[in-house]
Design an enzyme around this catalytic site. Structure first.
Site, PDB file in Angstrom:
ATOM      1  N   CYS A 177      -2.678   1.409   8.478  1.00 58.82           N
ATOM      2  CA  CYS A 177      -1.585   0.883   7.658  1.00 58.82           C
ATOM      3  C   CYS A 177      -1.679  -0.638   7.550  1.00 58.82           C
ATOM      4  O   CYS A 177      -1.742  -1.340   8.556  1.00 58.82           O
ATOM      5  CB  CYS A 177      -0.244   1.283   8.284  1.00 58.82           C
ATOM      6  N   SER A 202       9.012   5.625  15.934  1.00 51.87           N
ATOM      7  CA  SER A 202       7.725   5.120  16.411  1.00 51.87           C
ATOM      8  C   SER A 202       7.908   4.688  17.858  1.00 51.87           C
ATOM      9  O   SER A 202       8.388   3.589  18.135  1.00 51.87           O
ATOM     10  CB  SER A 202       7.267   3.936  15.539  1.00 51.87           C
ATOM     11  N   LEU A 203       7.533   5.554  18.787  1.00 57.10           N
ATOM     12  CA  LEU A 203       7.834   5.350  20.197  1.00 57.10           C
ATOM     13  C   LEU A 203       6.683   4.652  20.928  1.00 57.10           C
ATOM     14  O   LEU A 203       6.829   3.550  21.431  1.00 57.10           O
ATOM     15  CB  LEU A 203       8.153   6.693  20.852  1.00 57.10           C
ATOM     16  N   GLU A 249       9.304  -2.271   8.180  1.00 63.24           N
ATOM     17  CA  GLU A 249      10.281  -1.509   8.957  1.00 63.24           C
ATOM     18  C   GLU A 249      11.407  -1.100   8.007  1.00 63.24           C
ATOM     19  O   GLU A 249      12.195  -1.942   7.559  1.00 63.24           O
ATOM     20  CB  GLU A 249      10.824  -2.361  10.108  1.00 63.24           C
ATOM     21  N   SER A 308      10.861   6.527   8.988  1.00 61.31           N
ATOM     22  CA  SER A 308      10.400   6.133  10.322  1.00 61.31           C
ATOM     23  C   SER A 308      10.971   4.766  10.692  1.00 61.31           C
ATOM     24  O   SER A 308      11.068   3.877   9.851  1.00 61.31           O
ATOM     25  CB  SER A 308       8.867   6.065  10.347  1.00 61.31           C
ATOM     26  N   GLU A 346       0.831  -1.204   0.000  1.00 57.29           N
ATOM     27  CA  GLU A 346       0.000   0.000   0.000  1.00 57.29           C
ATOM     28  C   GLU A 346       0.866   1.254   0.000  1.00 57.29           C
ATOM     29  O   GLU A 346       2.015   1.238   0.439  1.00 57.29           O
ATOM     30  CB  GLU A 346      -0.874   0.056   1.259  1.00 57.29           C
TER      31      GLU A 346
END
Length: 339
Positions: free
Chosen positions: A329, A210-211, A156, A187, A88
């Site tokens: 997502c 991304s925390l 990732e 990210s 996507e």
């Protein structure tokens, strides 16, 4: 191999290795990314014999566009790859330009509990051309240029590091897509060795983390990557990154009702990142039917926001897109492949 896999430098090496001049790389890059040819036959300033060799060595194929979902100021694209897998990308139209969020892998092995992409495991890394042509095909559909790129879709990015940095070089190159480095964001959920490596990358690309949790106990529960790279190591790596780049870091923080949205979590977050050159992006959660997490209500989000603001953290609340489409997502891919 696909021609869109090649950086400008690799294309130059190709021509030299075939006894041709380096300037042909500029010519071919221009045909691919400025003139946007649909067929090799459109190329007029490279000798026929050399073109035949290029066609023999490389494919010029792109992705297959399967589906587009449209809502106000947003389009979500579902692409099919040559091996029939799906990925996507999302186009978001802002007042400052067109921003596209692209995928970097088919599936994801990071296993974040709240993420639809992570629910379906990683199949493989995307090749460079499969990242580049996401942008080319969206620009073709939009009939307009993309001004900002975020590598924050399925996968990732730092788990596909070598292909990622080639992609960044191609879209930033003046004869490529010519997207400014400061308009590109990558990210990561916190792959510490790659953050350190990325701190030496020559382009001024933005970094987002991304925390999603302010302490190890909670982050271990919802983000398994934290067991490999706990917060102390992550923050230490980010301090090195800041020293090497002097670039402000973005912390992405999805607001999950009853999980990480308490006032105590907000105070812990201030203690964790308050000393860094950063800002925090609070993200209202996009719920899916496959996961049990719920979005924080507006009142709680504002309480969280106010605590960060009063403690002098730069903080924003992400504008919501796609309320009428499969916004989460990986959601569109899951729907397609689970039919």
């Amino acid at each position: 191999m696909n021609i869109y896999n090649l950086t400008r430098e690799e294309m130059e090496e190709y021509f030299v290795s075939h006894g041709s001049r380096k300037f042909h790389a500029d010519q071919l890059f221009s045909w691919l990314y400025e003139k946007r040819i649909s067929s090799v036959s459109e190329i007029t300033n490279i000798k026929k014999e050399l073109l035949n060799q290029i066609v023999s060595d490389y494919s010029f194929s792109k992705l297959k566009l399967v589906q587009v979902q449209r809502d106000v100021d947003v389009c979500k694209y579902l692409f099919e790859l040559d091996d029939h897998e799906h990925i996507e990308a999302v186009l978001m139209m802002h007042d400052y330009g067109n921003s596209v969020c692209i995928s970097s892998q088919v599936g994801c092995n990071m296993g974040c509990k709240f993420c639809e992409s992570g629910r379906r495991k990683k199949v493989r890394n995307l090749e460079v051309f499969e990242m580049v042509t996401q942008l080319l095909m969206i620009e073709e559909d939009l009939d307009s240029r993309v001004s900002h790129v975020v590598v924050m879709g399925i996968g990732e990015p730092f788990d596909n590091y070598d292909n990622l940095v080639k992609f960044l070089r191609i879209i930033n190159h003046p004869k490529g897509l010519a997207i400014g480095a400061r308009h590109i964001t990558v990210s990561t959920c916190g792959i510490v060795p790659k953050i350190l490596e990325f701190s030496r990358f020559p382009l001024q690309i933005n970094l987002a983390i991304s925390l999603h949790a302010p302490n190890d106990k909670l982050r271990n529960q919802i983000m398994p990557v934290n067991k490999a790279y706990p917060l102390k190591e992550l923050i230490s790596a980010l301090e090195v990154y800041l020293k090497n780049t002097n670039r402000r870091i973005t912390f992405e923080y999805i607001m999950l009702a009853g999980v990480n949205d308490s006032c105590e979590c907000a105070k812990e977050l201030v203690q964790l990142v308050g000393h860094l050159n950063c800002y925090v992006n609070l993200i209202p959660y996009n719920e899916t039917n496959n996961l049990d997490f719920k979005r924080s209500n507006t009142v709680q989000i504002m309480k969280f926001y106010d605590i960060l603001k009063k403690n002098r953290l730069n903080v924003t609340i992400r504008r919501e897109f796609g309320s009428k489409i499969s916004a989460a997502c990986g959601q569109l891919r899951s729907k397609k492949e689970e039919l």
